[in-house]
Design a protein around this motif. Structure first.
Motif, PDB file in Angstrom:
ATOM      1  N   ALA A  44       0.831  -1.212   0.000  1.00 45.02           N
ATOM      2  CA  ALA A  44       0.000   0.000   0.000  1.00 45.02           C
ATOM      3  C   ALA A  44       0.857   1.250   0.000  1.00 45.02           C
ATOM      4  O   ALA A  44       0.598   2.201  -0.759  1.00 45.02           O
ATOM      5  N   PHE A  45       1.891   1.285   0.837  1.00 43.38           N
ATOM      6  CA  PHE A  45       2.769   2.458   0.877  1.00 43.38           C
ATOM      7  C   PHE A  45       3.440   2.677  -0.476  1.00 43.38           C
ATOM      8  O   PHE A  45       3.609   3.810  -0.911  1.00 43.38           O
ATOM      9  N   GLN A  46       3.817   1.593  -1.131  1.00 46.92           N
ATOM     10  CA  GLN A  46       4.497   1.712  -2.416  1.00 46.92           C
ATOM     11  C   GLN A  46       3.579   2.306  -3.476  1.00 46.92           C
ATOM     12  O   GLN A  46       4.047   2.954  -4.414  1.00 46.92           O
ATOM     13  N   SER A  47       2.273   2.108  -3.343  1.00 45.26           N
ATOM     14  CA  SER A  47       1.341   2.593  -4.366  1.00 45.26           C
ATOM     15  C   SER A  47       0.761   3.973  -4.044  1.00 45.26           C
ATOM     16  O   SER A  47       0.111   4.575  -4.898  1.00 45.26           O
ATOM     17  N   LEU A  48       1.013   4.482  -2.843  1.00 45.84           N
ATOM     18  CA  LEU A  48       0.476   5.799  -2.481  1.00 45.84           C
ATOM     19  C   LEU A  48       1.075   6.897  -3.353  1.00 45.84           C
ATOM     20  O   LEU A  48       2.247   6.852  -3.714  1.00 45.84           O
ATOM     21  N   GLU A  49       0.264   7.902  -3.663  1.00 46.89           N
ATOM     22  CA  GLU A  49       0.762   9.094  -4.351  1.00 46.89           C
ATOM     23  C   GLU A  49       1.030  10.229  -3.371  1.00 46.89           C
ATOM     24  O   GLU A  49       1.932  11.032  -3.577  1.00 46.89           O
ATOM     25  N   VAL A  50       0.264  10.302  -2.286  1.00 48.49           N
ATOM     26  CA  VAL A  50       0.454  11.377  -1.319  1.00 48.49           C
ATOM     27  C   VAL A  50       1.740  11.116  -0.523  1.00 48.49           C
ATOM     28  O   VAL A  50       2.007   9.991  -0.111  1.00 48.49           O
ATOM     29  N   PRO A  51       2.595  12.109  -0.334  1.00 46.30           N
ATOM     30  CA  PRO A  51       3.824  11.921   0.445  1.00 46.30           C
ATOM     31  C   PRO A  51       3.510  11.663   1.921  1.00 46.30           C
ATOM     32  O   PRO A  51       2.591  12.262   2.483  1.00 46.30           O
ATOM     33  N   VAL A  52       4.297  10.769   2.533  1.00 43.37           N
ATOM     34  CA  VAL A  52       4.101  10.414   3.941  1.00 43.37           C
ATOM     35  C   VAL A  52       5.387  10.698   4.713  1.00 43.37           C
ATOM     36  O   VAL A  52       6.469  10.217   4.340  1.00 43.37           O
ATOM     37  N   ILE A  53       5.254  11.453   5.790  1.00 46.84           N
ATOM     38  CA  ILE A  53       6.371  11.799   6.670  1.00 46.84           C
ATOM     39  C   ILE A  53       6.226  11.001   7.955  1.00 46.84           C
ATOM     40  O   ILE A  53       5.202  11.104   8.641  1.00 46.84           O
ATOM     41  N   ALA A  54       7.221  10.206   8.310  1.00 47.92           N
ATOM     42  CA  ALA A  54       7.218   9.500   9.588  1.00 47.92           C
ATOM     43  C   ALA A  54       7.804  10.416  10.646  1.00 47.92           C
ATOM     44  O   ALA A  54       8.960  10.828  10.539  1.00 47.92           O
ATOM     45  N   ALA A  55       7.003  10.737  11.662  1.00 45.69           N
ATOM     46  CA  ALA A  55       7.468  11.507  12.815  1.00 45.69           C
ATOM     47  C   ALA A  55       7.690  10.500  13.939  1.00 45.69           C
ATOM     48  O   ALA A  55       6.764  10.146  14.673  1.00 45.69           O
ATOM     49  N   VAL A  56       8.924  10.009  14.037  1.00 43.72           N
ATOM     50  CA  VAL A  56       9.235   8.895  14.933  1.00 43.72           C
ATOM     51  C   VAL A  56       9.486   9.454  16.334  1.00 43.72           C
ATOM     52  O   VAL A  56      10.530  10.020  16.615  1.00 43.72           O
ATOM     53  N   ASN A  57       8.500   9.247  17.204  1.00 46.25           N
ATOM     54  CA  ASN A  57       8.497   9.869  18.522  1.00 46.25           C
ATOM     55  C   ASN A  57       9.158   9.022  19.598  1.00 46.25           C
ATOM     56  O   ASN A  57       9.266   9.456  20.760  1.00 46.25           O
ATOM     57  N   GLY A  58       9.598   7.814  19.247  1.00 43.81           N
ATOM     58  CA  GLY A  58      10.214   6.921  20.219  1.00 43.81           C
ATOM     59  C   GLY A  58      10.705   5.679  19.512  1.00 43.81           C
ATOM     60  O   GLY A  58      10.925   5.695  18.296  1.00 43.81           O
ATOM     61  N   PRO A  59      10.865   4.571  20.238  1.00 48.11           N
ATOM     62  CA  PRO A  59      11.375   3.349  19.609  1.00 48.11           C
ATOM     63  C   PRO A  59      10.557   2.910  18.402  1.00 48.11           C
ATOM     64  O   PRO A  59       9.330   2.917  18.430  1.00 48.11           O
ATOM     65  N   ALA A  60      11.264   2.515  17.355  1.00 49.92           N
ATOM     66  CA  ALA A  60      10.672   1.910  16.156  1.00 49.92           C
ATOM     67  C   ALA A  60      11.369   0.570  15.995  1.00 49.92           C
ATOM     68  O   ALA A  60      12.498   0.494  15.508  1.00 49.92           O
ATOM     69  N   ILE A  61      10.684  -0.486  16.425  1.00 47.18           N
ATOM     70  CA  ILE A  61      11.330  -1.779  16.607  1.00 47.18           C
ATOM     71  C   ILE A  61      10.737  -2.811  15.655  1.00 47.18           C
ATOM     72  O   ILE A  61       9.514  -2.901  15.510  1.00 47.18           O
ATOM     73  N   GLY A  62      11.585  -3.622  15.029  1.00 47.81           N
ATOM     74  CA  GLY A  62      11.107  -4.683  14.151  1.00 47.81           C
ATOM     75  C   GLY A  62      10.251  -4.123  13.036  1.00 47.81           C
ATOM     76  O   GLY A  62      10.701  -3.305  12.231  1.00 47.81           O
ATOM     77  N   ALA A  63       8.998  -4.576  12.980  1.00 49.79           N
ATOM     78  CA  ALA A  63       8.089  -4.074  11.952  1.00 49.79           C
ATOM     79  C   ALA A  63       7.852  -2.579  12.102  1.00 49.79           C
ATOM     80  O   ALA A  63       7.496  -1.906  11.131  1.00 49.79           O
ATOM     81  N   GLY A  64       8.064  -2.038  13.297  1.00 49.03           N
ATOM     82  CA  GLY A  64       7.948  -0.587  13.488  1.00 49.03           C
ATOM     83  C   GLY A  64       9.053   0.156  12.765  1.00 49.03           C
ATOM     84  O   GLY A  64       8.827   1.231  12.198  1.00 49.03           O
ATOM     85  N   CYS A  65      10.251  -0.412  12.758  1.00 50.40           N
ATOM     86  CA  CYS A  65      11.355   0.163  11.987  1.00 50.40           C
ATOM     87  C   CYS A  65      11.040   0.091  10.498  1.00 50.40           C
ATOM     88  O   CYS A  65      11.254   1.061   9.756  1.00 50.40           O
ATOM     89  N   ASP A  66      10.510  -1.050  10.076  1.00 53.07           N
ATOM     90  CA  ASP A  66      10.161  -1.199   8.667  1.00 53.07           C
ATOM     91  C   ASP A  66       9.029  -0.254   8.271  1.00 53.07           C
ATOM     92  O   ASP A  66       9.004   0.263   7.148  1.00 53.07           O
ATOM     93  N   LEU A  67       8.073  -0.028   9.185  1.00 52.79           N
ATOM     94  CA  LEU A  67       7.002   0.918   8.905  1.00 52.79           C
ATOM     95  C   LEU A  67       7.567   2.309   8.638  1.00 52.79           C
ATOM     96  O   LEU A  67       7.140   3.002   7.705  1.00 52.79           O
ATOM     97  N   ALA A  68       8.542   2.720   9.436  1.00 54.91           N
ATOM     98  CA  ALA A  68       9.184   4.014   9.195  1.00 54.91           C
ATOM     99  C   ALA A  68       9.852   4.037   7.825  1.00 54.91           C
ATOM    100  O   ALA A  68       9.791   5.044   7.105  1.00 54.91           O
ATOM    101  N   CYS A  69      10.477   2.912   7.440  1.00 56.28           N
ATOM    102  CA  CYS A  69      11.140   2.836   6.137  1.00 56.28           C
ATOM    103  C   CYS A  69      10.154   2.873   4.976  1.00 56.28           C
ATOM    104  O   CYS A  69      10.529   3.229   3.859  1.00 56.28           O
ATOM    105  N   MET A  70       8.908   2.499   5.224  1.00 59.71           N
ATOM    106  CA  MET A  70       7.893   2.564   4.177  1.00 59.71           C
ATOM    107  C   MET A  70       7.534   4.004   3.829  1.00 59.71           C
ATOM    108  O   MET A  70       7.040   4.271   2.729  1.00 59.71           O
ATOM    109  N   CYS A  71       7.771   4.917   4.758  1.00 63.01           N
ATOM    110  CA  CYS A  71       7.422   6.323   4.546  1.00 63.01           C
ATOM    111  C   CYS A  71       8.449   6.991   3.639  1.00 63.01           C
ATOM    112  O   CYS A  71       9.552   6.481   3.427  1.00 63.01           O
TER     113      CYS A  71
END
Length: 265
Positions: free
Chosen positions: A97-124
């Protein structure tokens, strides 16, 4: 309680993962469905020119919910074939889904981004974080592999060697290292995170929205395409935006030395 909270501002939608007591895990279908619905709604709304993604509480996302990793729980099925289906029908929908989005997404990482959370940030598309944030591709620590696309995402953000180091050691890196490695583009103090994200979003939102979305789409497509393919796609997108009123307004405003007014047309 809503799993995801959406706040709509002027041209900017802020999406907040809202399970702070569990540090915002994203492995359950309920959270995945809620996040996808919020992202897809923002992508469909031409009035949304940028999205900010963040987490409630002290964590961005803890990734998977370890309490649901027994047989028949969460993503793990009673048989391996069922587990494969659970991943495909579950968390693997997020990177697609992130790969197909047209709207830009900014990850505002407010604390630990662990495992899939780290990958979620990388999707942005853009990542900024607080000085106390940590990132870990920590699947090996619990005897797992990156099941959500991290093996594709992380090397494209930090490079092969650093991604391999993170994935094979499972070691967390701090905000300063994340900045040095290019995992984030900015580190700020906790109270400055959302203002900084909103500043970036506002800069994006101030530009012609069709040009912004097509530029983001072009960058995504260029990740795996040949130069010739990217040049052809660039020419096609350029032909499209040359015909927009916003392009004419931008040129006219520049020549008249005034601020442009973009409408998205």
């Amino acid at each position: 309680m809503a799993l995801v909270v959406v706040d709509q501002g002027e041209g900017v939608a802020t999406i907040t993962l809202n399970m702070p007591d569990l540090r915002n895990p994203i492995s359950d279908n309920g959270m995945i469905d809620a996040l996808l619905a919020a992202l897809e709604a923002a992508d469909r709304d031409v009035g949304v020119r940028a999205v900010i993604l963040t987490g409630a509480g002290t964590a961005f996302s803890s990734g998977g919910d370890l309490s649901k990793m027994g047989p028949g729980k969460g993503l793990r099925g009673n048989q391996p074939a069922e587990t494969v289906r659970n991943y495909r029908d579950g968390i693997q929908r997020l990177p697609l889904a992130f790969q197909s989005l047209e709207v830009p997404v900014i990850a505002a990482v407010n604390g630990p981004a662990i495992g899939a959370g780290c990958d979620l940030a990388c999707m942005c598309d853009i990542r900024i974080c607080t000085s106390g944030a940590k990132f870990a591709e920590s699947f090996v620590k619990v005897g797992l592999v990156p099941g959500d696309g991290g093996a594709w995402l992380l090397p494209r953000v930090v490079g092969w060697s650093r991604a391999t180091e993170m994935a094979l050691t499972g070691r967390a890196i701090d905000a300063a290292t994340a900045l040095d490695w290019g995992l984030v583009s900015r580190v700020v103090e906790p109270g400055e995170l959302m203002p900084a994200a909103q500043e970036i979003a506002a800069e994006i939102a101030a530009n012609p929205p069709r040009a912004v979305r097509l530029t983001k789409r072009l960058l995504r497509e260029a990740q795996d395409a040949s130069l010739g393919t990217v040049l052809n796609l660039s020419a096609a997108y350029q032909a499209a935006v040359h015909e927009t009123r916003d392009h004419e307004e931008a040129v006219t405003a520049f020549l008249e030395r005034r601020r442009p007014e973009f409408t998205g047309n």
